[in-house]
Design a protein around this motif. Structure first.
Motif, mmCIF file in Angstrom:
data_model
loop_
_atom_site.group_PDB
_atom_site.id
_atom_site.type_symbol
_atom_site.label_atom_id
_atom_site.label_comp_id
_atom_site.label_asym_id
_atom_site.label_seq_id
_atom_site.Cartn_x
_atom_site.Cartn_y
_atom_site.Cartn_z
ATOM 1 N N GLY A 1 -14.941 34.331 3.620
ATOM 2 C CA GLY A 1 -14.738 35.721 3.234
ATOM 3 C C GLY A 1 -13.327 36.025 2.751
ATOM 4 O O GLY A 1 -12.420 35.196 2.805
ATOM 5 N N PHE B 1 -10.078 38.457 3.190
ATOM 6 C CA PHE B 1 -9.456 39.219 4.263
ATOM 7 C C PHE B 1 -8.159 39.878 3.810
ATOM 8 O O PHE B 1 -7.397 39.313 3.013
ATOM 9 C CB PHE B 1 -9.144 38.315 5.457
ATOM 10 N N ALA C 1 -14.143 41.112 3.913
ATOM 11 C CA ALA C 1 -14.926 40.790 5.105
ATOM 12 C C ALA C 1 -14.225 41.257 6.370
ATOM 13 O O ALA C 1 -14.865 41.464 7.398
ATOM 14 C CB ALA C 1 -15.177 39.285 5.179
ATOM 15 N N GLY C 2 -12.900 41.418 6.303
ATOM 16 C CA GLY C 2 -12.169 41.844 7.486
ATOM 17 C C GLY C 2 -10.697 41.997 7.223
ATOM 18 O O GLY C 2 -10.223 41.903 6.084
ATOM 19 N N GLN C 3 -9.947 42.214 8.308
ATOM 20 C CA GLN C 3 -8.527 42.518 8.218
ATOM 21 C C GLN C 3 -7.780 41.902 9.406
ATOM 22 O O GLN C 3 -8.202 42.055 10.552
ATOM 23 C CB GLN C 3 -8.354 44.039 8.226
ATOM 24 N N ASP D 1 -10.136 42.691 12.638
ATOM 25 C CA ASP D 1 -11.300 43.571 12.521
ATOM 26 C C ASP D 1 -12.129 43.125 11.333
ATOM 27 O O ASP D 1 -11.584 42.792 10.271
ATOM 28 C CB ASP D 1 -10.860 45.017 12.322
ATOM 29 N N THR D 2 -13.444 43.112 11.506
ATOM 30 C CA THR D 2 -14.353 42.860 10.388
ATOM 31 C C THR D 2 -15.105 44.150 10.087
ATOM 32 O O THR D 2 -14.892 45.169 10.756
ATOM 33 C CB THR D 2 -15.352 41.731 10.715
ATOM 34 N N LEU E 1 -15.438 35.756 15.391
ATOM 35 C CA LEU E 1 -14.911 36.091 14.068
ATOM 36 C C LEU E 1 -15.702 35.383 12.981
ATOM 37 O O LEU E 1 -16.096 35.999 11.977
ATOM 38 C CB LEU E 1 -13.436 35.708 13.989
ATOM 39 N N SER F 1 -19.190 36.930 12.597
ATOM 40 C CA SER F 1 -19.152 38.253 11.984
ATOM 41 C C SER F 1 -18.779 38.169 10.510
ATOM 42 O O SER F 1 -19.334 38.886 9.679
ATOM 43 C CB SER F 1 -18.154 39.141 12.718
ATOM 44 N N ALA F 2 -17.836 37.273 10.169
ATOM 45 C CA ALA F 2 -17.409 37.145 8.772
ATOM 46 C C ALA F 2 -18.529 36.609 7.892
ATOM 47 O O ALA F 2 -18.588 36.910 6.693
ATOM 48 C CB ALA F 2 -16.190 36.233 8.684
ATOM 49 N N PRO G 1 -22.351 42.970 5.735
ATOM 50 C CA PRO G 1 -22.036 44.233 6.406
ATOM 51 C C PRO G 1 -23.242 45.151 6.475
ATOM 52 O O PRO G 1 -24.092 45.151 5.591
ATOM 53 C CB PRO G 1 -20.933 44.845 5.529
#
Length: 254
Positions: A45, A47, A113-115, A151-152, A208, A211-212, A216
């Protein structure tokens, strides 16, 4: 009393020695490129990466009398941002640097996908200069700590903190000018150790990675939501002259 040019020059030199000098500690970009991971693949993903390095800026003063007239500014903010970025780029498929975190609602909208947010927390640096017969030796110890959250689009999946420790020695040199090199060397070791710990926790987070890899969860459009909430329509019933099961016909009112 006669004042000579030589005595004036000596007095000026003594005043400079007593006032001390500032020697900036040289710190190189120090990513950890040997992060231990249970996975051979990068985290999938795209990020966001946000690094707050403001806490990593201080001035170091010797603990003893030797070189105590001098001070050593230690600013590793830029080097820390670059080191975090290089470390994460070997662990995550795609990393984009931003100055501020994005709201969670904007991640999926912008294709992320996330941060990952890394915050510098504490910087402690100690310096001692040991005087010898022919030369003096500078001994420096540096400790760093930082926190990291991930966070995702499906919520927070990781929160952790880590510490790094480094120690280095160097010849203090004439007028203590080389002492700063020991501080820089200890700082680079501490930074690599700190980023190794954060990198391992990031790369080895099963939550992680799971979830990635997921799509979403998106909200239904208003029309779709209304259709999903509406009761199912009653099945249509034929009317008029309808054949019965025994071959006969009967009248069914419409």
């Amino acid at each position: 009393m006669r004042i000579t040019k030589l005595s004036v020059a000596a007095a000026i030199a003594l005043s400079f020695a007593l006032s001390g000098c500032a020697y900036n500690a040289p710190v190189a970009v120090s990513p950890n490129l040997n992060v231990y991971s249970s996975y051979s693949e990068k985290i999938p993903g795209r990020f966001v990466l946000v690094v707050d390095a403001e806490a990593f800026n201080t001035t170091v003063r010797p603990t003893g009398l030797a070189c105590s007239a001098h001070h050593y500014p230690l600013d590793l903010r830029q080097q820390f941002v670059a080191s975090v970025t290089s470390t994460l780029r070997q662990l995550v498929d795609d990393v984009q640097i931003l100055e501020r975190p994005l709201p969670a609602s904007d991640l999926a909208r912008n294709g992320f996908a996330g941060q990952v947010v890394v915050n510098a927390e504490t910087l402690t640096a100690r310096l001692q200069v040991v005087e010898g017969f022919f030369r003096s030796t500078a001994d420096s110890v540096v400790e760093l700590s930082a926190g990291m959250t991930v966070d995702t689009v499906n919520g927070r999946v990781l929160g952790t903190s880590a510490q790094g420790f480094g120690n280095a020695q160097n010849d203090a040199g004439m007028m203590c000018g080389n002492t700063a090199t020991a501080i820089g060397g200890a700082t680079e070791k501490a930074m690599r150790q700190l980023l190794g710990q954060l990198g391992e926790r990031l790369s080895n987070s099963e939550r992680l990675r799971r979830s990635a890899a997921q799509e979403p969860v998106r909200a239904l459009a208003p029309s779709a939501a209304a259709a999903a909430a509406a009761p199912a329509a009653a099945p249509k019933v034929a009317c008029g002259m309808v054949k019965g099961p025994n071959g006969g016909s009967k009248l069914v009112p419409c």
